[in-house]
Structures are given as structure tokens and as C-alpha cells.
Scaffold this active site. Structure first.
Site, short mmCIF file in Angstrom:
data_model
loop_
_atom_site.label_atom_id
_atom_site.label_comp_id
_atom_site.label_asym_id
_atom_site.label_seq_id
_atom_site.Cartn_x
_atom_site.Cartn_y
_atom_site.Cartn_z
N ASN A 1 0.85 -1.20 0.00
CA ASN A 1 0.00 0.00 0.00
C ASN A 1 0.88 1.24 0.00
O ASN A 1 2.11 1.14 -0.04
CB ASN A 1 -0.95 -0.03 1.21
N ILE B 1 -2.77 -7.31 14.53
CA ILE B 1 -1.72 -7.14 15.55
C ILE B 1 -2.23 -6.26 16.70
O ILE B 1 -2.11 -6.60 17.88
CB ILE B 1 -0.46 -6.51 14.91
N LYS C 1 -11.73 -2.61 18.75
CA LYS C 1 -10.41 -3.11 19.20
C LYS C 1 -10.14 -2.76 20.66
O LYS C 1 -9.05 -3.00 21.15
CB LYS C 1 -9.31 -2.55 18.29
N1 CTP Z 1 -3.79 -3.08 12.29
C1 CTP Z 1 -3.01 -4.09 12.80
N2 CTP Z 1 -3.00 -5.33 12.23
C2 CTP Z 1 -3.76 -5.59 11.15
C3 CTP Z 1 -4.55 -4.56 10.61
C4 CTP Z 1 -4.55 -3.32 11.19
O1 CTP Z 1 -2.32 -3.86 13.79
N3 CTP Z 1 -3.73 -6.79 10.60
C5 CTP Z 1 -3.83 -1.76 12.95
C6 CTP Z 1 -3.24 -0.62 12.16
O2 CTP Z 1 -1.87 -0.43 12.45
C7 CTP Z 1 -4.08 0.54 12.64
C8 CTP Z 1 -5.44 -0.06 12.86
O3 CTP Z 1 -5.19 -1.43 13.16
O4 CTP Z 1 -3.63 1.07 13.86
C9 CTP Z 1 -6.32 0.04 11.66
O5 CTP Z 1 -7.49 -0.69 11.87
P1 CTP Z 1 -8.15 -1.62 10.74
O6 CTP Z 1 -9.53 -1.86 11.14
O7 CTP Z 1 -7.41 -2.87 10.54
O8 CTP Z 1 -7.96 -0.72 9.52
P2 CTP Z 1 -8.09 -1.17 8.05
O9 CTP Z 1 -7.25 -2.36 7.76
O10 CTP Z 1 -7.82 0.05 7.23
O11 CTP Z 1 -9.61 -1.62 8.07
P3 CTP Z 1 -10.66 -1.46 6.91
O12 CTP Z 1 -9.95 -2.00 5.71
O13 CTP Z 1 -11.80 -2.27 7.36
O14 CTP Z 1 -10.95 0.01 6.84
#
Ligand code: CTP
Length: 396
Positions: free
Chosen positions: A213, A310, A344
Site C-alpha cells: 500500500n 496485531i 479493538k
Molecule cells: N492493524 C493491525 N493489524 C492488522 C490490521 C490493522 O495492527 N492486521 C492496525 C493498524 O496499524 C491501525 C489499525 O489497526 O492502527 C487500523 O485498523 P483496521 O480496522 O485494521 O484498519 P483497516 O485495515 O484500514 O480496516 P478497513 O480496511 O476495514 O478500513
């Protein structure tokens, strides 16, 4: 609220100008005095329409100055005497009119004269109706104040005394106190252990192709540097990023979501704060091909499987550190971010617009916690990093 010995023996001159937010100055004085700061209150005559000098005298434990000429001051010139004694001047609330006076360098009352005659930093906390804030004249003044080295604290957005909703509200006393704290304590996070993730993840499809990304890592790296500068012991788990490692930070490279998960989990023990800035891929390919995929078919389907979350896993640990999430959205910013904060179980989430924030040196973010939304003015990511850490400190 954390105890901070660096505040003892500091002296702060609190200027109060005429605005309904003057009532918040009472709580602010209480917090400052409780922290050991010597507070001298100076009010404009308009401020006295909103809150009485008697209240401010009782809370600060000192007579309040309003008039320019006062025979009880040694040389009869409080503007010289008071500015000599202050380590910092904070004007809260600062009305639109007062900001305009500062820009012009006017000195037609005690407070404006003090600001002009000072040889210490000046912090101002604007408070006004949203139309007044948005007026081009006020915005011109704000630009000039910043150029003159005056620090702006806020404003906040939300419901206003006039019934409107928008930007212009003065920051709450707690937030102002946190920023004063940060001002007096460059080493605000001394001894705190902070774990941060930053950058993009790379999910390999084959040896030369990956799903990734547009995250540059700038925000996470700026937070890591700011935390280290504030005295914290910082571990940065970095995904893909072209940036140089921050100074005095233990930087660990972990490019896939899985590698980042392992690196975080093996470093999370005894951390005080976890700030999850990385743009972690939600999915990875089920199969990671050992050899380069050849284009010998008319179409190609990639099957994906979810990665571990995470941040959610860290936040649900039995002795979880104080967890801060980031939400990068393209629509419904605050609603989506607040939903993520709740899902979360995070005390704090930073909401920003993905297309505005990713790759840029600047960002405009809103901090969301149980008390609501706290928008931060658009600023370099290095400044946003400091304000975020000051907010975290105030919540610890
Ligand atoms: N995060 C994480 N581990 C993941 C995904 C996200 O630690 N596998 C953390 C990111 O670092 C950030 C937050 O969670 O602090 C973002 O939330 P998330 O819901 O996962 O965001 P997106 O992936 O952008 O969700 P969506 O695609 O549903 O908008």
C-alpha cells in the site's frame, strides 16, 4: 494524571481574555497549581465580564492584575515586572480580538503590553465562534502568529456556546495542561517504554511481486523520533519504508504482516505504550510462489487469507500497554474510526484521511478517546507526533 517534578518552581503567567470559555481557565489554574506551577493571572476587563478576579485569585493564591498602572508593584509597571518573572505566558482563552492585537503588536491594556514586552515563549489557546475562526481575517492572523513563533494550542471542535457546532472551541483544561506539561518537560516520556509499528507491509506473491500500500512510514517514524527525543525507550517495528532509521531508536525490519506480528509479540512484554501506525495488509496470498509466475494463462486468480490483527491482539493481552490505533479512511472518517476504537477496545485512535495523509509530510488528524473528538490543526507530521504523545501522556 502523572506526577511531573519538572513543573515545580516554574512560573506561568495566565492571561484571560473576554470569552465564555473563560470559565475553563478556573479549572486550568487548579490543575497548574496542583502540579506545583506558580501561576500569576492577568485578566482583560472584558474577561471580568465572564469570570471574576476573586475566583481566579482564590485558585491561584495571588492577587489578579487587570490594570496597566498599579502602585502595589515595585516600579509601578506590572508589564515589566510580570514579564520578567514568567517562564511562559499562556493566554487562554484568547479571543479573536486579542489575536488580532497580538498580530499588530498593540499594547493598549496590561495583557497585550505584557505579551509585547515578554522575553519568554507565548502560547495562545484560541476560543471563538466558528464563523469568527473561519473568517479570512482570523486565518490571516493565525498564519502571522505562527510565523512570529507563537504556539497555538487548539482550537478544538464541537458544540459551541452559541449553539453552533464547529472549530473554534477552546481546548479543555486537561488538554491545555498536557500541552503546558509538554512545553516544560522536553523529556516528558523519560523511562517509558514505547513500541511503534510503521510503514507498509509487503505480502509476497512470488519472489518479485507483492501486495502492498502507499504508506510511507513518515508518521510512525516521526512518532518514534519524537518519543525518543522525549526520553522514551523506543522500539520501532518497521514495514516497507524508504526512510532512514530514527536516532536512538531500536529499529527492527519486518516487512510482511506475519513478520510484523512476530516482531511485535516478541517485544511487547513490559511496554508502557503501543502505537500501531503501520498500514498492515488485512490479507495475504494463500500460496507464496517459490518461482516467478509466468504469464501463460489468460487470467489469474489470487486467493487471499486474512492476516492476524496485531493491534487487536496486543490490546487484548492481560497486561496490555496503553494502545493507540490509527484509522486511515476515505469516507465517514470519525464514525469509522470510532467504530474501530470500540471494536479493538482502544483508549485512543487517531483518525486521518488516507488520501491526504499517505506519503505527505503534513497531516491533519482527529484524536478520538472516551471524551470525544479532539481535532489537531493541519501541521507537519513531526508536530502532530509531539501533540499526540502529549495527549497520550495526559491519558496515562
Ligand atoms: N492493524 C493491525 N493489524 C492488522 C490490521 C490493522 O495492527 N492486521 C492496525 C493498524 O496499524 C491501525 C489499525 O489497526 O492502527 C487500523 O485498523 P483496521 O480496522 O485494521 O484498519 P483497516 O485495515 O484500514 O480496516 P478497513 O480496511 O476495514 O478500513
Amino acid at each position: 494524571m502523572q506526577k511531573n517534578n519538572a513543573l515545580k518552581s516554574k512560573s506561568l503567567l495566565l492571561g484571560i481574555t473576554g470569552g465564555i470559555a473563560a470559565y475553563k481557565a478556573a479549572e486550568l489554574v487548579r490543575l497548574l497549581v496542583k502540579a506545583g506551577i506558580d501561576v500569576q493571572v492577568v485578566m482583560t476587563s472584558a474577561a471580568c465580564q465572564f469570570i471574576t478576579p476573586v475566583t481566579m485569585q482564590a485558585l491561584s493564591g495571588k492577587p489578579v492584575f487587570i490594570e496597566m498602572w498599579d502602585s502595589s508593584v515595585g516600579n509601578g509597571m506590572p508589564h515589566i515586572e510580570l514579564s520578567r518573572n514568567a517562564d511562559v505566558i499562556l493566554v487562554a482563552p484568547a479571543s479573536a480580538d486579542f489575536l488580532a492585537k497580538l498580530v499588530q503588536g498593540r499594547a493598549d491594556d496590561l495583557l497585550s503590553t505584557l505579551c509585547l514586552a515578554r522575553d519568554c515563549p507565548l502560547l495562545v489557546a484560541p476560543a471563538m465562534n466558528k464563523q469568527m475562526w473561519e473568517n479570512p481575517a482570523t486565518q490571516r492572523n493565525i498564519t502571522q502568529l505562527k510565523a512570529d513563533g507563537i504556539s497555538l494550542l487548539g482550537p478544538d471542535s464541537g458544540e459551541q456556546a452559541c449553539g453552533e457546532i464547529g472549530l473554534g472551541r477552546m481546548l479543555e483544561a486537561e488538554a491545555l495542561f498536557a500541552l503546558v506539561n509538554a512545553h516544560f518537560t522536553p523529556k516528558l516520556l523519560a523511562g517509558k517504554r514505547v513500541l511503534i509499528t510503521a510503514g507498509a507491509t509487503l505480502e509476497m506473491i512470488d519472489p518479485v511481486r507483492a501486495i502492498t500500500n502507499l504508506s510511507s512510514g513518515k508518521m510512525g517514524y516521526a512518532i518514534a523520533q519524537a518519543a525518543a527525543d522525549m526520553g522514551a525507550i523506543v522500539t520501532l517495528v518497521s514495514g516497507a519504508s524508504a526512510l532512514n532509521a530514527p536516532k536512538n531508536v531500536n529499529t527492527i525490519k519486518a516487512e510482511s504482516a506475519d513478520a510484523m506480528y512476530s516482531a511485535v509479540m516478541s517485544n511487547v512484554l513490559n511496554q508502557d505504550i503501543f502505537i500501531s501506525v503501520a498500514a498492515v495488509a488485512d490479507y495475504r496470498p494463500v500460496v507464496q510462489h517459490q518461482d516467478k509466475i509466468k504469464k501463460n494463462t489468460s487470467s489469474l486468480t489470487l486467493e487471499l487469507t486474512p492476516n492476524k490483527d496485531i493491534l487487536a491482539e496486543v490490546a487484548s493481552l492481560p497486561n496490555a500497554p496503553f494502545c493507540v490505533g490509527f484509522a486511515a479512511e476515505t469516507e465517514n472518517l470519525l464514525a469509522y474510526a470510532e467504530a474501530k476504537r470500540k471494536a479493538k477496545k482502544l483508549p485512543l485512535i487517531v483518525a486521518n484521511l488516507a488520501n491526504d495523509a499517505m506519503g505527505s509530510d503534513e497531516n491533519s488528524v482527529t484524536l478520538l478517546d472516551k471524551n470525544g473528538a479532539h481535532p489537531l490543526e493541519r501541521a507537519p507530521k513531526t508536530t502532530i507526533a509531539k501533540l499526540l504523545l502529549a495527549h497520550v501522556f495526559s491519558m496515562l
